[in-house]
Design an enzyme around this catalytic site. Sequence first.
Site, PDB file in Angstrom:
ATOM      1  N   ARG B   9       0.784  -1.241   0.000  1.00 58.49           N
ATOM      2  CA  ARG B   9       0.000   0.000   0.000  1.00 58.49           C
ATOM      3  C   ARG B   9       0.814   1.289   0.000  1.00 58.49           C
ATOM      4  NH1 ARG B   9      -3.203  -0.684   4.896  1.00 58.49           N
ATOM      5  NH2 ARG B   9      -2.183  -2.665   5.300  1.00 58.49           N
ATOM      6  N   GLU B  57     -19.067   6.090  -0.970  1.00 59.68           N
ATOM      7  CA  GLU B  57     -18.260   5.652  -2.115  1.00 59.68           C
ATOM      8  C   GLU B  57     -18.898   5.991  -3.456  1.00 59.68           C
ATOM      9  OE1 GLU B  57     -19.214   3.726   0.432  1.00 59.68           O
ATOM     10  OE2 GLU B  57     -17.338   3.470   1.533  1.00 59.68           O
ATOM     11  N   ASP B 116     -11.745  -9.228   9.527  1.00 64.15           N
ATOM     12  CA  ASP B 116     -12.994  -8.531   9.208  1.00 64.15           C
ATOM     13  C   ASP B 116     -14.048  -9.467   8.616  1.00 64.15           C
ATOM     14  OD1 ASP B 116     -12.255  -6.116  10.178  1.00 64.15           O
ATOM     15  OD2 ASP B 116     -11.687  -5.233   8.252  1.00 64.15           O
ATOM     16  N   ARG B 166      -4.072  -6.134   1.813  1.00 58.02           N
ATOM     17  CA  ARG B 166      -3.832  -5.555   3.130  1.00 58.02           C
ATOM     18  C   ARG B 166      -2.476  -5.940   3.701  1.00 58.02           C
ATOM     19  NH1 ARG B 166      -3.934  -7.092   8.468  1.00 58.02           N
ATOM     20  NH2 ARG B 166      -4.393  -9.258   7.920  1.00 58.02           N
TER      21      ARG B 166
END
Lengths: 285, 314
Positions: B9, B57, B116, B166
């Site tokens: 990222r 979004e 998550d 991630r």
Amino acid sequence: MPLEKIDYWQDLDANLPDIQNTAREARRWIVKMIHEAGSGHPGGSLSAVDILTALYFRVMRHDPENPLWEDRDRLVLSKGHSAPALYSTLALSGYFEKDELLTLRKLGSRLQGHPSKNKTPGIDMSTGSLGQGLSIAIGMALGARLDRKDYRVYCILGDGESQEGQLWEAAMAASHYKVDNLCAILDRNQLQIDGPTEKIMSLEPVFPKFKAFGWHVVEVNGHDLKELLRAFHEAETYKGKPTIIIANTIKGKGVSFMEGSLKFHGKAPSKEELKQALEELGGDA
Amino acid sequence: MKWELKNMRPGFGEALVELGERYHQVVALNADLSGSTTTAMFDAAYPERFFNVGVAEQNMMGIAAGLATTGKIVFASTFAMFATGRAYDQIRQSIAYPKLNVKIVATHAGITVGGDGASHQMHEDLALMRVLPHMTVIAPADYWETKKAVLKVAETPGPCYIRTGRTNTPLLYDEDYKFHIGRANRLRDGDDVTLIAVGLMVAKALEAAEELEKIGISARVENMSTIKPIDKKMIIKAAKETGAIVTCEEHNMIVGMGSAVAEVLAGYEPVPQRRVGIPDVFGESGESEELMEAYGLTVENIIANVKKAVSMKR
């Protein structure tokens, strides 16, 4: 067409009969082109045409010879199904030949059923899937601010369309970013495909809703060109907030049997209906 | 294999800041995830060109499109789930159809999102984006490829989707790596089978190739970081030269990169192909590595599929 801004508000009566005639001619083209196409949305086109006429013939800075002029005012027709009203206004402004209007919805035509940015001169944004236009208009308004340009952005919303959640995301963002170079117009014709908006999913009280979202709100008769012009000028001079003009309109305005008619939300007039519509609209376009 | 790990990222965030310096037209948008997506770096450097639209979004994609109509090079970023799932129609109608210069850079794609759970584990994004006309679809394999891809797409007008994850991933490249849109990158030569992998599965494919060598199977490894336009030439060449293909992706096996490869093979050079990917199920909570085990994104599963593919060769 005004390349430079004109002081239309100095004398609102000047040329008023001219643009009233223009709006009537646009109406004639709308019913003709939808009849020729065999499908389309006459109701919401006829309710929006006075708004578009006021914009393209008095208010907006634009150049039909140079549709992508960087400094032009922009228009996003968020209620994209009213494309025939926009197409006829653009043709009457000189963006393309009027005869091309009769190619609406036909294979290979530049005039798609809903506006397509890359196909039609003068169309600033592709629309059709409802509720998206106001976000686009905010992006354009922010672009102007970043580039320190003084063009303005107009966005025409439908009332049925206002049931889309994204529109309220955008309503929130427009006041957050204080885009006072943005003016939305709500074509409040009270009807959506399945019935009256207030019966399907009520929008009222719409004035305080936008007020609460941080907008400057003006309410007008959306078929009174003078009232519209006055409101557009008010929007231009109002600083610090985006303006929304709630334009109270009549679906199918100008053709007796289409006025307030659910049937003509999305149905083409037959040959006989076209004949009657053109008789009622008069003129010789 | 011992890998040096680094998160992909920041490759995006750093490239974005670099682009901001180079081009005044670069703007960035975010939907309340500027820390996670690393766009906060751009916000710190160019706050006037950064728009955090909040948890909205759909509105973000619309504003991005509007900005693009005014000549801006627009980067819109959020998690893959919300970018491509929540705002699919906005991407389709307002970005892809009018062919606007919006680069959607998504983070947190795939099952390795971890704890998550299924609501945040996006396994369909490559499929959703690759079926859109005008859209370029890229899934880099490491930090450097992410950085180079972001720099590259800024110079290439038109809509683009870049997918990142991630977790920390093995470093495969270095600063000198040249990224080309639409061209796969060969990381290992081989003659018996070609492993075509994407994202964090590229490192797994390399590990598998090393194991395969021990049992006498010579496996070529290609990093298919552009999913669209797909590198047809490489696929046909691999099919001709090695006669069997195994695709590896952290994505639903339906309509992902493996399917894109199959489409080419079927039309040009039919050879046996096996697909390693996430089965057509929703994910669940867990540690990233555990989840990769549980859903078959393993070196062992790649090897099993290679054996099968090789046995199917004519």
